[in-house]
Scaffold this active site. Structure first.
Site, short mmCIF file in Angstrom:
data_model
loop_
_atom_site.label_atom_id
_atom_site.label_comp_id
_atom_site.label_asym_id
_atom_site.label_seq_id
_atom_site.Cartn_x
_atom_site.Cartn_y
_atom_site.Cartn_z
N SER A 56 0.80 -1.25 -0.13
CA SER A 56 -0.05 -0.01 -0.04
C SER A 56 0.91 1.16 0.10
O SER A 56 1.90 1.29 0.85
CB SER A 56 -0.81 -0.11 1.18
OG SER A 56 -1.53 1.37 1.26
N LYS B 168 -13.59 -4.65 3.24
CA LYS B 168 -14.17 -3.48 2.90
C LYS B 168 -15.84 -3.64 3.00
O LYS B 168 -16.57 -2.88 3.59
CB LYS B 168 -14.42 -2.83 1.49
CG LYS B 168 -12.82 -2.06 1.36
CD LYS B 168 -12.83 -1.60 -0.24
CE LYS B 168 -11.46 -0.80 -0.58
NZ LYS B 168 -11.65 -0.16 -1.62
N ASP C 227 -14.08 6.38 -1.87
CA ASP C 227 -13.47 6.04 -3.21
C ASP C 227 -14.34 6.72 -4.50
O ASP C 227 -14.01 7.34 -5.38
CB ASP C 227 -13.42 4.50 -3.47
CG ASP C 227 -12.57 3.60 -2.62
OD1 ASP C 227 -11.24 4.20 -2.58
OD2 ASP C 227 -12.68 2.43 -2.41
N LEU D 206 -23.39 -10.57 -16.28
CA LEU D 206 -24.55 -9.40 -16.28
C LEU D 206 -25.34 -9.18 -14.95
O LEU D 206 -25.67 -8.01 -14.71
CB LEU D 206 -25.19 -9.94 -17.52
CG LEU D 206 -26.24 -8.73 -17.93
CD1 LEU D 206 -25.58 -7.62 -18.24
CD2 LEU D 206 -27.03 -9.31 -19.07
N GLY E 209 -5.63 5.95 -13.00
CA GLY E 209 -6.05 5.82 -11.81
C GLY E 209 -5.71 6.56 -10.53
O GLY E 209 -5.98 6.47 -9.41
#
Ligand code: NAP
Length: 281
Positions: free
Chosen positions: A15, A66, A102, A155, A243
């Site tokens: 990280s 998360k 985010d 999908l 990103g």
């Protein structure tokens, strides 16, 4: 007196958040410290209790915690509930509250790419329906766009995300093949999949053959800094971004939430770029 902040995840050795936050604390003359804690899923519950006992003032949450952290917190903001994930926890009135920076971080980075601040007139395509896609799509939907299409290999996951986004904006789920065929209809196209990430540098989420000049194309990947998808999109005349912008913005928003201080985003960006590629801009 310095305060303690941190990050929980597993693994977290890679990280860049400790470097980014500690660097900014130092630049601002603050004696705070940001510490990474490697917690396995089995250690999460005890680990969060330990964070509270340490009186930690705020922390980031990364893969794989998360979602699992949600029931362990005192409160969770609605946007994070819609996303289904928490990436930032802050302490307020003795309570540990979960939020998600985010999506908001991505949204802020997207707004800087638009010539006019006219997100409400844009037709947006999000490729992918995983964790990052959920954050990006929900925040874009909450901000309001003309239309939001979600394309994913599986999908069903795009359909599920579309039903959440439909509470805020006009959203629909499509296949990757449909997205590729309709690419010229979109003003903004965002790759949230891991396709094209190192070491699979030759892969692309979609063909850019039908991409219009001037389309805003972004990729959440920052390793490499320019994926094949971004490179070919730029060659077709697209406005492109990687990103890094989202990564820096999500960190800056967490920093602001914890300290009430606006960090220097360009300095944070330079620190991240230096770590990744040895240069700054
Ligand atoms: P995730 O939850 O595992 O989701 C992965 C997504 O990619 C899913 O939609 C998956 O489709 C799709 N996918 C993966 N391999 C594929 C393939 N071969 N063909 C078609 N679709 C494929 O991962 P995530 O957490 O969302 O992360 C996704 C990417 O975003 C990663 O590259 C990560 O580094 C990046 N990211 C960047 C930031 C930032 O700050 N810039 C933040 C978070 C994530 P299925 O649903 O069909 O499996």
């Amino acid at each position: 007196m310095g305060k303690l902040y941190g990050l929980i995840g597993h693994p977290i050795a890679h990280s860049m958040s400790p470097m980014m936050h500690n660097g900014e604390f130092k630049e601002l003359g603050l004696s705070h410290h940001y510490q990474a804690f490697d917690l396995s899923p089995e250690q999460l519950e005890d680990g969060v209790e330990a964070m509270k006992m340490l009186d930690i003032q705020g922390f980031n949450v990364t893969i794989p915690h998360k979602v699992a952290i949600i029931p362990l917190l005192d409160e969770v903001e609605q946007e994070a509930l819609d996303i289904g994930a928490v990436n930032t926890v802050y302490k307020q009135d003795g309570k540990y509250i979960g939020t998600n920076t985010d999506g908001k971080g991505y949204l802020l980075s997207l707004l800087t790419l638009l010539q006019e601040n006219d997100l409400e007139n844009k037709k947006v395509l999000v490729i992918g329906a995983g964790g990052a896609a959920r954050a990006v799509a929900v925040s874009i939907a909450r901000a309001g766009v003309l239309s939001l299409s979600l394309a994913n290999r599986t999908l069903e996951k795009a359909e599920n995300l579309s039903s959440v986004c439909n509470s805020y904006t006009s959203a629909n789920a499509i296949t990757l093949q449909e997205a590729e065929a309709e690419l010229h209809h979109f003003d903004v196209v965002i790759n949230t999949t891991s396709i094209g990430m190192s070491p699979h540098l030759d892969r692309m989420p979609l063909s850019v053959e039908r991409l219009n000049e001037g389309t805003v194309v972004s990729d959440l990947i920052y390793n490499p800094l320019e994926t094949k998808w971004l490179k070919l999109s730029k060659q077709k005349g697209a406005v492109t971004d990687n990103g890094i912008s989202m990564f820096v913005e999500q960190g800056a928003l967490a920093f602001e939430k914890w300290t009430g201080i606006t960090p220097d985003r360009q300095r944070m960006r330079n620190a991240v770029l230096k770590e990744l590629g040895g240069y700054s801009c």
